[in-house]
Motif scaffolding. Sequence first.
Motif, short mmCIF file in Angstrom:
data_model
loop_
_atom_site.label_atom_id
_atom_site.label_comp_id
_atom_site.label_asym_id
_atom_site.label_seq_id
_atom_site.Cartn_x
_atom_site.Cartn_y
_atom_site.Cartn_z
N VAL A 47 -17.04 13.90 -6.88
CA VAL A 47 -16.17 14.57 -7.85
C VAL A 47 -14.74 14.10 -7.69
O VAL A 47 -14.02 13.89 -8.68
N ALA A 48 -14.30 13.91 -6.45
CA ALA A 48 -12.93 13.42 -6.21
C ALA A 48 -12.73 12.03 -6.81
O ALA A 48 -11.69 11.74 -7.41
N ARG A 49 -13.73 11.15 -6.67
CA ARG A 49 -13.63 9.81 -7.26
C ARG A 49 -13.67 9.87 -8.79
O ARG A 49 -12.99 9.10 -9.47
N THR A 50 -14.46 10.79 -9.32
CA THR A 50 -14.54 10.94 -10.77
C THR A 50 -13.20 11.38 -11.35
O THR A 50 -12.70 10.80 -12.32
N VAL A 51 -12.61 12.40 -10.76
CA VAL A 51 -11.31 12.88 -11.24
C VAL A 51 -10.23 11.82 -11.02
O VAL A 51 -9.37 11.61 -11.88
N GLY A 52 -10.31 11.10 -9.91
CA GLY A 52 -9.36 10.03 -9.66
C GLY A 52 -9.46 8.93 -10.70
O GLY A 52 -8.43 8.38 -11.15
N LEU A 53 -10.68 8.61 -11.11
CA LEU A 53 -10.88 7.58 -12.14
C LEU A 53 -10.29 8.04 -13.48
O LEU A 53 -9.63 7.27 -14.18
N VAL A 54 -10.52 9.30 -13.84
CA VAL A 54 -9.98 9.84 -15.08
C VAL A 54 -8.45 9.78 -15.07
O VAL A 54 -7.82 9.36 -16.05
N GLU A 55 -7.86 10.19 -13.96
CA GLU A 55 -6.40 10.19 -13.89
C GLU A 55 -5.83 8.77 -13.90
O GLU A 55 -4.76 8.52 -14.49
N GLU A 56 -6.53 7.83 -13.30
CA GLU A 56 -6.07 6.44 -13.31
C GLU A 56 -6.18 5.85 -14.71
O GLU A 56 -5.26 5.15 -15.18
N SER A 57 -7.26 6.14 -15.40
CA SER A 57 -7.40 5.67 -16.77
C SER A 57 -6.33 6.29 -17.66
O SER A 57 -5.73 5.61 -18.52
N ALA A 58 -6.06 7.57 -17.47
CA ALA A 58 -5.03 8.25 -18.26
C ALA A 58 -3.66 7.64 -18.04
O ALA A 58 -2.85 7.55 -18.97
N ARG A 59 -3.39 7.23 -16.81
CA ARG A 59 -2.09 6.61 -16.52
C ARG A 59 -1.89 5.36 -17.36
O ARG A 59 -0.80 5.11 -17.89
N HIS A 60 -2.94 4.57 -17.53
CA HIS A 60 -2.84 3.35 -18.34
C HIS A 60 -2.66 3.67 -19.82
O HIS A 60 -2.13 2.85 -20.58
N HIS A 61 -3.10 4.86 -20.24
CA HIS A 61 -2.97 5.25 -21.64
C HIS A 61 -1.75 6.13 -21.89
O HIS A 61 -1.56 6.62 -23.02
N GLY A 62 -0.94 6.36 -20.86
CA GLY A 62 0.26 7.17 -21.03
C GLY A 62 0.00 8.65 -21.19
O GLY A 62 0.78 9.36 -21.82
N ILE A 63 -1.10 9.14 -20.61
CA ILE A 63 -1.45 10.56 -20.70
C ILE A 63 -1.06 11.23 -19.38
O ILE A 63 -1.56 10.86 -18.32
N ALA A 64 -0.18 12.21 -19.45
CA ALA A 64 0.43 12.76 -18.24
C ALA A 64 -0.51 13.65 -17.43
O ALA A 64 -0.59 13.54 -16.21
N PHE A 65 -1.20 14.56 -18.12
CA PHE A 65 -2.01 15.56 -17.41
C PHE A 65 -3.43 15.58 -18.01
O PHE A 65 -3.78 16.47 -18.79
N PRO A 66 -4.27 14.63 -17.64
CA PRO A 66 -5.58 14.50 -18.30
C PRO A 66 -6.62 15.53 -17.89
O PRO A 66 -7.44 15.94 -18.71
N MET A 67 -6.60 15.94 -16.65
CA MET A 67 -7.72 16.74 -16.12
C MET A 67 -7.36 18.22 -16.08
O MET A 67 -6.33 18.61 -15.54
N GLN A 68 -8.23 19.03 -16.66
CA GLN A 68 -8.04 20.48 -16.64
C GLN A 68 -9.39 21.15 -16.49
O GLN A 68 -10.35 20.80 -17.16
N GLY A 69 -9.45 22.10 -15.56
CA GLY A 69 -10.64 22.93 -15.55
C GLY A 69 -11.28 23.15 -14.20
O GLY A 69 -10.76 22.76 -13.15
#
Length: 251
Positions: free
Chosen positions: A134-156
């Motif tokens: 789960v930590a790697r999954t959330v890390g991947l989402v946040e890393e992808s979001a960084r490339h797309h300029g999304i500040a706070f991608p993960m919630q929940g």
Amino acid sequence: MSSTMGAEPVNGDGFGVGWYGERDTPGVFRSIEPAWNDRNLRDLSAHVRSPRVFAHIRAAIGSPVQQTNCHPFRRGRWLWMHNGFVDGFHAMKRDLAMALDPDLFADLEGTTDSEMLFFLALTHGLNDDAPAAVARTVGLVEESARHHGIAFPMQGTIATTDGETTWAFRYSSEGRSRSLFHSTDVSTLRKQYPDMPELHLLSDDARLVVSEPLRDLRGAWQEVPEASYVAIRGGEETIRPFKPLVPAGTA
């Protein structure tokens, strides 16, 4: 169902129940009907007996109201539920899908960010180490979001189980997560509420993990801290900090 602490006060966009019985894999019943309006659910819940049950009531955020989008999601012995959203999921969807194990991709049935998170966790070793996956999954989402300029991608909050252990995670990129609680030891509650017959129907190792407290019972619920997860096995719970990990080769 009515929610007092969630983002939506009414969750009527379908529901699902998963449970473990005599088979190697859990049973799942999902419907797009509001949970309060489904007679099949009432009948099923009156007959099924299980040592571990997952239940989810859905409030859709953009994705279609269809059975394949209802939680819990299942693969093998695993069940998975997610309360929240991935901000910018539409923009990141291709990146995340390309990160899936090719052997898993064809079994992705729905269109939700929640199911995508499940399959990413399976890709990153859910069978071997659930918290790390789960930590790697959330890390991947946040890393992808960084490339797309999304500040706070993960919630929940996320809950998953293999039928033996249940893990429930509370995390958001912004540090303002959806609420999550676990129940107090049942024997303690029996002493506090000796005239409540429901508590005498529960075994000493019974535990509940919920998005918000059920009933107004003082001392019955303990909040899972921000950026933490609770692991429950055999009536014992452990709370540990949670921190995303960027998988190797994705930074």
